[in-house]
Design a protein around this motif. Structure first.
Motif, short mmCIF file in Angstrom:
data_model
loop_
_atom_site.label_atom_id
_atom_site.label_comp_id
_atom_site.label_asym_id
_atom_site.label_seq_id
_atom_site.Cartn_x
_atom_site.Cartn_y
_atom_site.Cartn_z
N MET A 1 0.83 -1.20 0.00
CA MET A 1 0.00 0.00 0.00
C MET A 1 0.86 1.25 0.00
SD MET A 1 -3.16 -0.92 -0.03
CE MET A 1 -4.02 0.54 0.56
N PRO A 2 0.36 2.38 -0.57
CA PRO A 2 1.10 3.64 -0.48
C PRO A 2 1.30 4.04 0.98
CG PRO A 2 -0.73 3.81 -2.02
CD PRO A 2 -0.90 2.52 -1.29
N SER A 3 2.38 4.77 1.21
CA SER A 3 2.65 5.29 2.55
C SER A 3 2.08 6.70 2.62
CB SER A 3 4.15 5.31 2.82
OG SER A 3 4.44 5.95 4.04
N VAL A 4 1.00 6.87 3.38
CA VAL A 4 0.30 8.15 3.48
C VAL A 4 0.32 8.60 4.94
CG1 VAL A 4 -1.86 9.39 3.13
CG2 VAL A 4 -1.18 7.59 1.53
N HIS A 5 0.89 9.76 5.19
CA HIS A 5 0.95 10.30 6.56
C HIS A 5 -0.46 10.57 7.07
CE1 HIS A 5 1.88 13.07 9.86
NE2 HIS A 5 3.07 12.47 9.88
N PRO A 6 -0.72 10.35 8.35
CA PRO A 6 -2.07 10.57 8.89
C PRO A 6 -2.61 11.97 8.71
CG PRO A 6 -0.73 9.33 10.45
CD PRO A 6 0.19 9.76 9.35
N SER A 7 -1.73 12.97 8.60
CA SER A 7 -2.20 14.35 8.43
C SER A 7 -2.50 14.70 6.99
CB SER A 7 -1.16 15.32 8.99
OG SER A 7 0.04 15.25 8.24
N ALA A 8 -2.13 13.84 6.04
CA ALA A 8 -2.38 14.11 4.62
C ALA A 8 -3.85 13.86 4.28
CB ALA A 8 -1.49 13.25 3.75
N ILE A 9 -4.34 14.55 3.26
CA ILE A 9 -5.70 14.35 2.77
C ILE A 9 -5.62 13.84 1.34
CG2 ILE A 9 -7.91 15.45 2.26
CD1 ILE A 9 -7.23 17.56 4.38
N VAL A 10 -5.97 12.59 1.16
CA VAL A 10 -5.91 11.96 -0.16
C VAL A 10 -7.32 11.52 -0.53
CG1 VAL A 10 -4.95 10.09 -1.55
CG2 VAL A 10 -3.54 11.20 0.21
N ASP A 11 -7.85 12.05 -1.64
CA ASP A 11 -9.19 11.66 -2.06
C ASP A 11 -9.22 10.16 -2.36
OD1 ASP A 11 -11.47 11.24 -4.07
OD2 ASP A 11 -11.78 13.34 -3.46
N PRO A 12 -10.24 9.46 -1.92
CA PRO A 12 -10.31 8.01 -2.17
C PRO A 12 -10.28 7.64 -3.65
CG PRO A 12 -11.94 8.68 -0.53
CD PRO A 12 -11.36 9.94 -1.09
N ALA A 13 -10.67 8.56 -4.51
CA ALA A 13 -10.68 8.25 -5.95
C ALA A 13 -9.32 8.43 -6.60
CB ALA A 13 -11.70 9.14 -6.65
N ALA A 14 -8.37 9.02 -5.91
CA ALA A 14 -7.04 9.23 -6.48
C ALA A 14 -6.38 7.88 -6.75
CB ALA A 14 -6.18 10.07 -5.54
N ASN A 15 -5.53 7.85 -7.76
CA ASN A 15 -4.86 6.62 -8.18
C ASN A 15 -3.40 6.68 -7.75
OD1 ASN A 15 -3.99 4.29 -9.41
ND2 ASN A 15 -4.25 5.04 -11.50
N LEU A 16 -3.04 5.95 -6.71
CA LEU A 16 -1.69 5.95 -6.17
C LEU A 16 -1.05 4.58 -6.33
CD1 LEU A 16 -2.93 8.52 -4.87
CD2 LEU A 16 -1.62 7.96 -2.79
N ALA A 17 0.16 4.54 -6.90
CA ALA A 17 0.89 3.28 -6.98
C ALA A 17 1.27 2.80 -5.58
CB ALA A 17 2.14 3.45 -7.84
N ASP A 18 1.59 1.51 -5.47
CA ASP A 18 1.80 0.91 -4.15
C ASP A 18 2.95 1.54 -3.37
OD1 ASP A 18 -0.29 -0.79 -4.55
OD2 ASP A 18 0.93 -2.50 -5.16
N ASP A 19 4.00 2.00 -4.06
CA ASP A 19 5.17 2.51 -3.34
C ASP A 19 5.24 4.03 -3.33
OD1 ASP A 19 5.64 2.67 -6.03
OD2 ASP A 19 7.69 1.90 -5.96
N VAL A 20 4.13 4.71 -3.53
CA VAL A 20 4.08 6.17 -3.42
C VAL A 20 4.18 6.56 -1.95
CG1 VAL A 20 2.44 8.11 -3.56
CG2 VAL A 20 2.83 6.64 -5.55
N THR A 21 4.86 7.70 -1.70
CA THR A 21 4.94 8.25 -0.36
C THR A 21 4.30 9.63 -0.35
OG1 THR A 21 7.00 7.07 0.13
CG2 THR A 21 6.49 9.00 1.49
N VAL A 22 3.32 9.81 0.52
CA VAL A 22 2.64 11.10 0.68
C VAL A 22 2.93 11.58 2.10
CG1 VAL A 22 0.45 12.33 0.62
CG2 VAL A 22 0.85 10.43 -0.96
N GLY A 23 3.69 12.68 2.20
CA GLY A 23 4.15 13.16 3.49
C GLY A 23 3.13 13.99 4.22
N PRO A 24 3.54 14.57 5.36
CA PRO A 24 2.62 15.32 6.21
C PRO A 24 1.97 16.50 5.50
CG PRO A 24 4.70 14.91 7.35
CD PRO A 24 4.90 14.49 5.93
#
Length: 268
Positions: free
Chosen positions: A1-24
């Motif tokens: 699964m992508p690494s998404v920081h708890p403070s980030a807001i990622v729309d559920p419809a967005a398409n993220l590859a498994d090794d994506v990192t989304v920071g704070p």
């Protein structure tokens, strides 16, 4: 699964590859695609119909994919495509295209976009392009592979900048820059060839000498450049870098050609 920081807001419809990192404190919109290995460090906004290519790193407070700064834009669906392995530094802004400009802003692979750069709607940027700090690109600009724009330079809409060209810092560019050319000033004028860039990119001594001779024929002799171009074509037939310059000069231009600072050659 992508690494998404708890403070980030990622729309559920967005398409993220498994090794994506989304920071704070990042925000990722519904129509965004982040390909393999993309990293958003922190406080990054990616929105609109935006695709970010694999391995690209985007630094804090960069904003990509938000609506163009164009009063003609009425919310139509347009795109921003960023290639692979780019480095997008702090406070960079990149806008999608507009309906009147083809609907697409495209960034190539392996570019470096330093702090505070702006890439406006409908720009097309090649591979390996470097924009130094605070470079400003208006709409509909085409920049070919491996061009370098110095810090604080600004480029007028519809300008073309050829391969391996160099724009000096704090220059105002309002006309097309030939491949391998070096321009500077306000307004920018042609000051020879980007010899350092040619050597760094591995062009041979023979190719560089041919370019220097062709440059003198084109820009340091009297007459109309269209006539000089025919002479250069005959003299350097088969020399690929010279043919690249001639193809650029003969190409469609909305802004005219950036010429040398001294009087003489007519750029008609």
């Amino acid at each position: 699964m992508p690494s998404v920081h708890p403070s980030a807001i990622v729309d559920p419809a967005a398409n993220l590859a498994d090794d994506v990192t989304v920071g704070p404190f990042c925000t990722v919109g519904a129509e965004v695609t982040l390909e393999a290995g993309v990293t958003l460090l922190s406080h990054v906004v990616v929105d609109g119909r935006t695709r970010v290519g694999s391995g690209t790193r985007i630094y804090p407070f960069a904003t990509v994919g938000l609506p163009p700064q164009d009063l003609k834009f009425k919310g139509e669906k347009t795109d921003l495509v960023i290639g692979a392995n780019n480095v997008v530094r702090e406070h960079v802004t990149m806008n999608p295209g507009t309906e009147g400009g083809g609907g697409l802003t495209r960034i190539g692979d392996g570019g470096l976009f330093m702090v505070g750069c702006h890439v406006a709607h409908d720009c097309h940027i090649g591979d390996g392009v470097i924009l130094a700090n605070n470079v400003l690109l208006a709409g509909h600009i085409h920049i070919d592979d491996h061009a370098i724009l110095g810090g604080g330079s600004a480029v007028h809409q519809f300008v073309r900048i050829g391969k391996h060209a160099m724009v000096g810092g704090v220059s105002g560019v309002e006309t097309d820059v030939i491949p391998f050319g070096s321009v500077m000033g306000n307004r920018a004028r042609l000051h020879g060839l980007n010899l350092i860039g040619l050597k760094r990119r591995g062009f041979s001594r023979e190719e560089i000498q041919a370019l220097r001779s062709a440059y003198r024929m084109l820009f340091e002799e009297d007459g109309v450049i269209a006539d000089r171009a025919e002479e250069v074509a005959a003299s350097f037939d088969g020399v690929a870098p010279v043919m690249e310059v001639l193809a650029f000069i003969r190409g469609k231009s909305d802004r005219g050609l950036c010429g040398p600072a001294h009087p003489g050659t007519e750029l008609a």
